[in-house]
Design an enzyme around this catalytic site. Structure first.
Site, mmCIF file in Angstrom:
data_model
loop_
_atom_site.group_PDB
_atom_site.id
_atom_site.type_symbol
_atom_site.label_atom_id
_atom_site.label_comp_id
_atom_site.label_asym_id
_atom_site.label_seq_id
_atom_site.Cartn_x
_atom_site.Cartn_y
_atom_site.Cartn_z
ATOM 1 N N GLU A 249 27.842 17.433 67.495
ATOM 2 C CA GLU A 249 29.085 16.815 67.033
ATOM 3 C C GLU A 249 29.039 15.297 67.144
ATOM 4 O OE1 GLU A 249 32.033 18.950 69.382
ATOM 5 O OE2 GLU A 249 32.179 20.457 67.804
ATOM 6 N N ASP B 205 32.745 29.137 69.192
ATOM 7 C CA ASP B 205 33.416 28.101 69.958
ATOM 8 C C ASP B 205 34.706 28.566 70.637
ATOM 9 O OD1 ASP B 205 34.038 25.705 71.003
ATOM 10 O OD2 ASP B 205 34.107 24.592 69.117
ATOM 11 N N GLU C 210 42.359 25.720 74.346
ATOM 12 C CA GLU C 210 42.295 24.997 73.078
ATOM 13 C C GLU C 210 42.578 25.921 71.894
ATOM 14 O OE1 GLU C 210 38.506 23.123 72.438
ATOM 15 O OE2 GLU C 210 38.969 22.590 70.371
#
Ligand code: BDP
Length: 705
Positions: A291, A365, A393
């Site tokens: 990322e 993820d 998240e």
């Protein structure tokens, strides 16, 4: 109850007086005095905890005394320091260094509880265990237990930035106040260490994996040192995230190439500098070439080259490199789920002894549900560290009640078949499957400056449960829920039974109302708050939800079988067969592994389309049930937290409906079918849901998916 007692700051360690009179009398009689072996700062921490803990629970001042032949006593001492009369009763050979034994012994008509072990830290862990038993009203009479951690490194990963924002943090700001460190020691730092020690957490990476090199400068290292000093008595080692390009950013070098002699020397010097002031520094946690983070591949080198260089720098001090396997590249057209495996598995067995590869629990993820990461079944010669995300998240932030240990348990119980049936992920992680030299488990922290640390009062259970599972990855999530509820709220069975049930079901509820039947990553851009299954305009293909669900007029789902990306071939043949075959693929993974027509028939005879709607509805209904359960819990919970949870459940219901409606309306544009009769009608239009924007959602990463 005062605000201070009920705001949740005390976590599972609140030591209010035991209300059951007969239990209280029994304990008071057993604990007439306490012997704590003299020693260093950990022994000091034990005394302090007992003063607070026993003092509070028993409602009397603790009497610390030497050995008393005429009193019932609690004795906390390493084996070597135990009064001689007890030595023949005890054998601690099987304990690991951090382990402990708690044993009840009768001598000369008196009753003693011995907490013993090999090292001070084991005694501290034993002390917390003993206090927990009192809080849970457990009998002491026939106590005889031994505990050793099954995993070496049990750590929290804080994704905390130096400006005190927390990436994917939903409980306020970072608890590390870099501005006032090193001189100002917030009481929170001490309580943080206590809380971690009470569940066996022995490491903390203070900074975000998207690292800032400044943390490695003398100005910040001095602050880190101050925190390390606070944590040391509690057995919590400090780790830092190491930005791969630090030699350039703060070292003035022209390159960060891991094979460049100057770069190698820079890291060696940096390690020497750190260990000079923090002799027990844990090591570096590294996110490289992921990322947009810099890494060895920027110089045509491999992860192995990078990890080796850092490992060499830390080795003289017994430091550890924790190298993350969370990598995927926009230049790689292959299924994102396959990429980490492809990059790391060929180097199995080549990493130096002080390197752990940290692997997220699933191949994508931290989704509400993923199959376990195939790397866990494929690197028998490399220590693999589990990475869980405690912060939610992708599971409703800190506003949804979702009991994470249930998810952790599901992953740990999964069978990799690496060495035949029973080769669970837990055994890979604790090293028993392949006798690993170093083992570890990390949890991305959900802690912030909120009064109760975790935002949602039930978020504390996720921190607690992570620690308990890191200590023993085979522990049941139900037992953990029982412990946490008793220690945090009440031992009343009329409270425990329904609320435990609510916790245990909450994980399935979130899967149902967000990502049922194997769907994943339908989250809206940047903040991941709420649904965005329609998003298709982000620069990198694998940042778009459409990449994952692949809905079209024919059907929905990601074909990861041989006819598709073939990600399934990264699993053991037994699993490839099971997941690949529609007859045997569990429906919870259906759309993870298969692209299926809308009218595909599910096991219950309904079409896939109906099944989706029914699952989304079930999730909403499960939240309604949670609300009904909670409404009857008023007598057992203080008003403050009762109201907090009630309001949060209200938000959860609203958002569960939002997920259901937005996703089903969007998928309907492809299926062109009516909603199943079990599903309530959407409250708004698709256009409305698409129009929602949240530029200031907490934990946001504006530049990202
Ligand atoms: C993703 C998060 C991102 C993290 C990344 C990671 O959205 O903020 O930096 O994981 O684990 O899920 O590195």
């Amino acid at each position: 109850m005062s605000f201070a007692m009920s705001n949740g700051y005390g976590l599972w360690l609140n030591y209010s007086k035991i209300s059951d009179e007969s239990m209280l009398k029994t304990y008071q009689n057993q604990l007439q005095s306490v012997l704590v072996e003299e020693g260093g700062e950990t022994m000091g921490a034990i005394k302090k905890e007992l003063k607070m803990g026993l003092g509070g629970l028993l409602g009397t001042e603790v009497r610390f005394k030497p050995f008393q032949a005429s009193e019932n006593q609690l004795i906390i001492s390493k084996y070597a320091g135990l009064p001689r009369v007890f030595k023949e009763d005890i054998n601690i050979d099987n304990l690991r260094g951090e382990g402990y034994m708690i044993k009840h012994v009768e001598k000369g008509g008196r009753s003693y509880v011995l907490v013993t072990g090999k090292e001070d830290i084991g005694l501290l862990y034993g002390t917390f265990h003993f206090l927990r038993m009192l809080k849970m009203h457990q009998p002491l009479a026939s106590l005889n237990l031994e505990e050793s951690p099954k995993v070496d490194i049990r750590m929290l990963n804080h994704w905390d930035n130096l400006d005190r924002t927390v990436e994917r943090g939903y409980a306020g700001f970072s608890i590390w106040n870099w501005q006032t460190l090193p001189d100002y020691i917030d009481q929170r730092y001490i309580d943080y260490a206590r809380a971690n020690a009470s569940i066996g957490v022995n490491g903390t990476a203070l900074t975000n994996v998207n690292a800032n090199a400044l943390i490695l400068t003398p100005q910040y290292l001095e602050k880190v040192k101050a925190l390390a000093q606070v944590f040391r008595p509690y057995g919590v080692k400090v780790y830092l995230t190491a930005r791969f390009s630090a030699p350039m950013e703060i070292g003035g070098l022209k390159t960060a190439d891991p094979l460049d002699p100057q770069v190698i020397q820079w890291w060696k010097d940096k390690a020497a500098e750190i260990y000079k002031s923090i002799p027990d520094f844990g090591g570096f946690l590294v996110k490289a070439n992921s990322e947009g983070q810099p890494g060895p591949q920027n110089y045509g080198r491999t992860h192995l080259d990078g990890a080796k260089m850092m490992a060499d720098a830390l080795a003289p001090y017994q430091g550890t490199v924790i190298w993350r396997a969370f990598v995927y590249s926009e230049h790689d057209a292959d299924d994102r789920a396959k990429q980490a495996y492809s990059e790391f598995v060929p180097d199995d067995g080549k990493y130096p002894d002080n390197v752990l590869i940290q692997v997220k629990n699933g191949p994508i993820d931290f989704q509400p549900r993923e199959p376990f990461h195939p790397m866990f079944g494929a690197m028998p010669n490399t220590p693999l560290m589990m990475e869980f995300q405690i912060t939610k998240e992708y599971l409703g932030f800190a506003t949804h009640l979702v009991y994470m240990p249930k998810l952790f348990e599901e992953v740990l119980e999964s069978d990799t078949y690496q060495k035949g049936e029973g080769s669970t992920v837990a055994k890979v992680v604790d090293g028993t499957l392949s006798n690993k030299r170093l083992t570890g488990m990390a949890g991305v922290s959900n802690i912030g400056t909120d009064a109760n640390w975790t935002g949602h009062p039930f978020g504390q259970a996720d921190w607690y449960g992570f620690g308990r599972l890191a200590w023993n990855p085979s522990m049941s999530s139900e037992k953990i829920a029982d412990e946490w509820l008793r220690c945090t709220f009440s031992n009343d069975k009329d409270f425990l039974k329904p609320v435990k049930q609510m916790l245990l079901e909450s994980r399935e509820a979130v899967v149902n109302y967000m990502n049922p039947l194997g769907l994943h990553h339908l989250f809206d851009t940047s903040h991941h708050y709420g649904p965005g299954p329609w998003v298709d305009n982000l620069s990198r293909p694998e940042w778009n939800p459409v990449y994952y669900h692949k809905a079209d007029e024919e059907g929905i789902g990601f074909d990861r079988t041989k006819t598709g990306s073939d990600a399934l071939s990264q699993y053991a043949p037994e699993l490839e067969e099971k997941f690949g075959n529609l007859e045997t693929c569990p429906e919870e993974y259906l759309l993870w592994f298969h692209h299926l027509p809308w009218d595909y028939q599910l096991k219950n005879g309904r079409t896939l389309w109906d099944g989706l709607g029914i699952k989304y509805q079930e999730g909403v209904d499960q939240v309604r049930e949670m609300i009904t359960t909670w409404e009857t819990m008023k007598p057992y919970v203080d008003e403050y937290r009762f109201n907090q949870v009630s309001m949060l459940l209200g938000i959860q219901l609203k958002e569960a409906k939002w997920w259901r409606d937005a996703c089903m309306l969007y998928f309907q544009t492809f299926s062109k079918m009516d909603f199943p009769k079990e599903m309530e009608s959407p409250e708004n239009t698709l256009q409305y849901y698409k129009s929602l924007k949240f530029p200031y959602a907490p934990g946001i990463r504006p530049q990202w998916d």
